[in-house]
Design a protein around this motif. Structure first.
Motif, PDB file in Angstrom:
ATOM      1  N   ARG A 136       0.851  -1.202   0.000  1.00  0.00           N
ATOM      2  CA  ARG A 136       0.000   0.000   0.000  1.00  0.00           C
ATOM      3  C   ARG A 136       0.876   1.236   0.000  1.00  0.00           C
ATOM      4  O   ARG A 136       1.733   1.362   0.878  1.00  0.00           O
ATOM      5  N   ALA A 388      -7.943  -5.551   0.758  1.00  0.00           N
ATOM      6  CA  ALA A 388      -9.064  -6.317   0.205  1.00  0.00           C
ATOM      7  C   ALA A 388     -10.297  -5.480  -0.130  1.00  0.00           C
ATOM      8  O   ALA A 388     -10.899  -5.660  -1.187  1.00  0.00           O
ATOM      9  N   CYS A 389     -10.701  -4.569   0.741  1.00  0.00           N
ATOM     10  CA  CYS A 389     -11.976  -3.874   0.547  1.00  0.00           C
ATOM     11  C   CYS A 389     -12.028  -3.129  -0.779  1.00  0.00           C
ATOM     12  O   CYS A 389     -12.966  -3.275  -1.553  1.00  0.00           O
ATOM     13  N   CYS A 411     -13.747  -9.919   7.926  1.00  0.00           N
ATOM     14  CA  CYS A 411     -12.807  -9.807   6.802  1.00  0.00           C
ATOM     15  C   CYS A 411     -11.423  -9.407   7.311  1.00  0.00           C
ATOM     16  O   CYS A 411     -10.408  -9.975   6.905  1.00  0.00           O
ATOM     17  N   CYS A 412     -11.383  -8.401   8.187  1.00  0.00           N
ATOM     18  CA  CYS A 412     -10.098  -7.802   8.570  1.00  0.00           C
ATOM     19  C   CYS A 412      -9.148  -8.791   9.236  1.00  0.00           C
ATOM     20  O   CYS A 412      -7.971  -8.837   8.896  1.00  0.00           O
TER      21      CYS A 412
END
Ligand code: SF4
Ligand code: SF4
Length: 473
Positions: A136, A388-389, A411-412
Motif C-alpha cells: 500500500r 481487500a476492501c 474480513c479484517c
C-alpha cells in the motif's frame, strides 16, 4: 450561517458555529450532568457531534478523562480488532508553486534540492518498496501544473500498479495531491486510486490565508470544498486531517468533526480516514516558530476523542511521530501507520545525504519496516498489508455499512493474518518468521466464524506449500 449539508465552505465549516461551540464547551466543561449524558451517548459507540465532543475535550474532570481513554481503547478493539494496516509514502516530486510557511517545499525555498522522479526512477522506488514488503502506498507531490501535471500523476499510478517484482505487488495507491477539479478527480478514480487524501492544514480561514500567502492553495474555499468535488467525481474514499500546531487545537478539532459531519450529511459517507500530523522540523522550517504547537498529553486526548466521535473512520499516524508516541496512539485509536518511510524524493532506491536533501520533514521514527512489524507483533497487534476492501469494491457507503454492522471484522482479521503470512514468507527474517507464526497460529483460533477460520487456514497452507499469493476475504 451554519449549514452542514451546504456545498459552501463558509457554511459547512462555519466560523461562528466553531466559536460558539468552543464557548459552549468552555461553559459546560464542568457540568457533571451533561458530561455524564455525553459519556453515556459515547458508550453506544455510534459517534458524537462536534458540540458534545468539544465539551469532553475541554473538561479537566479526571474521572471523565480516564473514562474517555478507556472508551477509546474499547471502541478501537470493538471496531478494528488488533490489526494495524501498514503503508509507506512515496514522494514523486517536490516541485511546488505554493507558499505554505510550514513546509520546506514552498516555492521560495532555494536551498532544498528539487527533484521529480522519471518513470524509471518510480520503478526503482517501487521495487525497493516491494522488496521491503509494502503493498500500500500514499503518493505525495507538490502542486506545480508544469512539473507535476495530472497526466504525470496518472502515468505514475499506471507504472506503480504494473510492477510485479518477485512476489511483490502494490495493490492500493492512495493519492495526496493538491485540490483540483471534478474532471481531474474523475481521472484519478479511473486510474484506480484507493483513498484521495488532502489535509485541510487549518480550518481557520484567516490563519489559513496567512499561512498560505501565495499560490493557488491560498484559496481557502477551493481547498476546503475539494472533498466535495472528489466525491462528486465518484471518489468515495477520502482522507482528511489538519496539521496540528498551526491554529489552536480547540478550533481544529471542532472544524475537523464538522467536516466529517458535512461529508456524511451531504454524501451519506463520512471520511474514510483521518490523519493527525503535527508540525515537524524540515529544511528551513523550525516548529518553535509556531505558537500553537501541541503537547503530547493534548495530542493523546485528541486522538482518543476523534476515535470516540467517528468510530467508523480509520485513523492514521505517520513516522513524523516517535515510537513512544505511536505506541500510545495505537492504543487510543490509530488503525493505520506508515513504516520504513522516506520523506524525500527517490529516497527508497538511494539513501539521501545531508547535502543532497529533498525531504519534506524529519522523521521521528526511523525504524525499518521489519523492525516496525516485529514491534507490532511484540505489542500483540497483527501487522496487516490488507487491501481487500477496495479491490472487492467495498468502498464508500458499502464499506461503511459493513463497518457499522460489525461485519468488517470477519474480513479484517483473516485478511490481516494472510497478508502477514505472505510478508513473512517473502520478506521476513528468521526472527520475524518465528514471532509472526506464533501470532498467526493463536489468532487464527480466535476467528469466530468456523467456515472463515477453516478457509483462512487452507489459504495459509496453500501459500506455504504451493507458493500461492494474494488470497482475500
Ligand atoms: Fe507545496 Fe504541499 Fe508543501 Fe504546501 S504543503 S508547499 S502545497 S508541498
Ligand atoms: Fe481494511 Fe477492508 Fe482489509 Fe479490513 S478487510 S483491513 S477494512 S481493507
Amino acid at each position: 450561517m451554519y449549514n452542514k449539508v451546504s456545498s459552501k465552505a463558509e457554511e459547512f465549516i462555519n466560523d461562528e458555529e466553531i466559536l460558539s461551540t468552543i464557548e459552549y464547551a468552555e461553559k459546560n466543561k464542568n457540568n457533571k450532568k451533561l458530561l455524564r449524558e455525553i459519556m453515556d451517548k459515547a458508550k453506544l459507540e455510534k459517534g458524537l457531534s462536534h458540540r458534545d465532543a468539544s465539551v469532553l475535550l475541554m473538561t479537566d474532570d479526571e474521572k471523565i478523562n480516564s473514562e474517555i481513554y478507556s472508551l477509546a481503547k474499547k471502541i478501537k478493539e470493538d471496531h478494528y480488532g488488533s490489526r494495524i494496516v501498514l503503508f509507506a509514502p512515496l514522494y514523486l516530486s517536490n516541485y511546488c508553486i505554493n507558499g505554505c510557511v510550514y513546509c520546506p517545499y514552498h516555492a521560495k525555498n532555494k536551498t532544498i534540492r528539487r527533484k521529480k522522479l522519471t518513470q524509471q526512477e518510480i520503478k526503482d522506488e517501487v521495487i525497493a518498496l516491494q522488496d521491503m514488503g509494502h503493498k500500500r502506498l500514499a503518493l505525495e507531490l507538490g502542486e506545480d501544473p508544469l512539473n507535476n501535471p495530472i497526466d504525470y500523476v496518472l502515468e505514475s499510478i499506471d507504472t506503480i500498479y504494473s510492477i510485479k517484482h518477485k512476489n511483490g505487488q502494490i495493490r492500493r495507491v492512495n493519492v495526496n495531491i493538491a485540490a483540483t477539479t471534478v474532471e481531474n478527480y474523475k481521472k484519478l478514480k479511473d486510474a484506480g486510486i484507493g483513498t484521495y487524501i488532502l489535509f485541510q492544514e487549518t480550518y481557520n480561514k484567516k490563519s489559513y490565508e496567512e499561512l498560505h500567502p501565495t499560490g493557488p492553495k491560498h484559496n481557502y474555499d477551493y481547498h476546503t470544498e475539494a472533498m466535495d468535488r472528489a466525491m462528486e467525481a465518484g471518489i468515495d474514499d477520502v482522507g482528511i486531517g489538519v496539521l496540528f500546531g498551526l491554529e489552536t487545537y480547540k478550533y481544529e478539532f471542532t472544524g475537523l468533526l464538522m467536516h466529517a459531519e458535512h461529508l456524511e450529511a451531504r454524501f451519506g459517507v463520512g471520511p474514510h480516514t483521518i490523519s493527525v500530523p503535527r508540525i515537524q522540523p524540515g529544511d528551513d522550517i523550525d516548529p518553535s516558530d509556531f505558537k500553537n504547537q501541541l503537547a503530547d498529553d493534548i495530542f493523546e486526548k485528541l486522538i482518543a476523542l476523534i476515535r470516540i466521535s467517528v468510530p467508523y473512520t480509520g485513523m492514521i499516524i505517520s513516522t513524523r511521530e516517535s515510537q513512544r508516541v505511536r505506541e500510545r496512539a495505537l492504543e487510543l485509536g490509530i488503525s493505520q501507520i506508515s513504516g520504513g518511510s522516506r520523506t524525500s524524493v527517490g529516497g527508497y532506491a538511494e539513501e539521501e545525504t545531508k547535502d543532497k536533501n529533498s525531504a519534506q520533514f524529519e522523521l521521528a521514527d526511523n525504524r525499518t519496516l521489519e523492525e516496525v512489524v516485529d514491534w507490532l507483533i511484540e505489542l500483540g497487534y497483527i501487522p496487516s498489508f490488507c487491501t481487500a476492501c477496495y479491490r472487492a469494491g467495498r468502498t464508500g457507503d458499502r464499506f461503511m455499512q459493513l463497518c457499522k454492522s460489525g461485519q468488517i471484522l470477519n474480513c479484517c482479521q483473516p485478511n490481516a493474518l494472510m497478508t502477514l503470512k505472505e510478508y513473512l514468507l517473502d520478506y521476513g527474517s528468521d526472527f520475524s518468521k518465528e514471532l509472526g507464526q506464533k501470532l498467526i497460529d493463536s489468532e487464527l483460533e480466535k476467528i469466530p466464524n468456523e467456515k472463515v477460520k477453516a478457509q483462512a487456514k487452507e489459504y495459509i497452507d496453500e501459500m506455504e506449500t504451493v507458493g500461492k499469493r494474494d488470497f482475500r476475504f
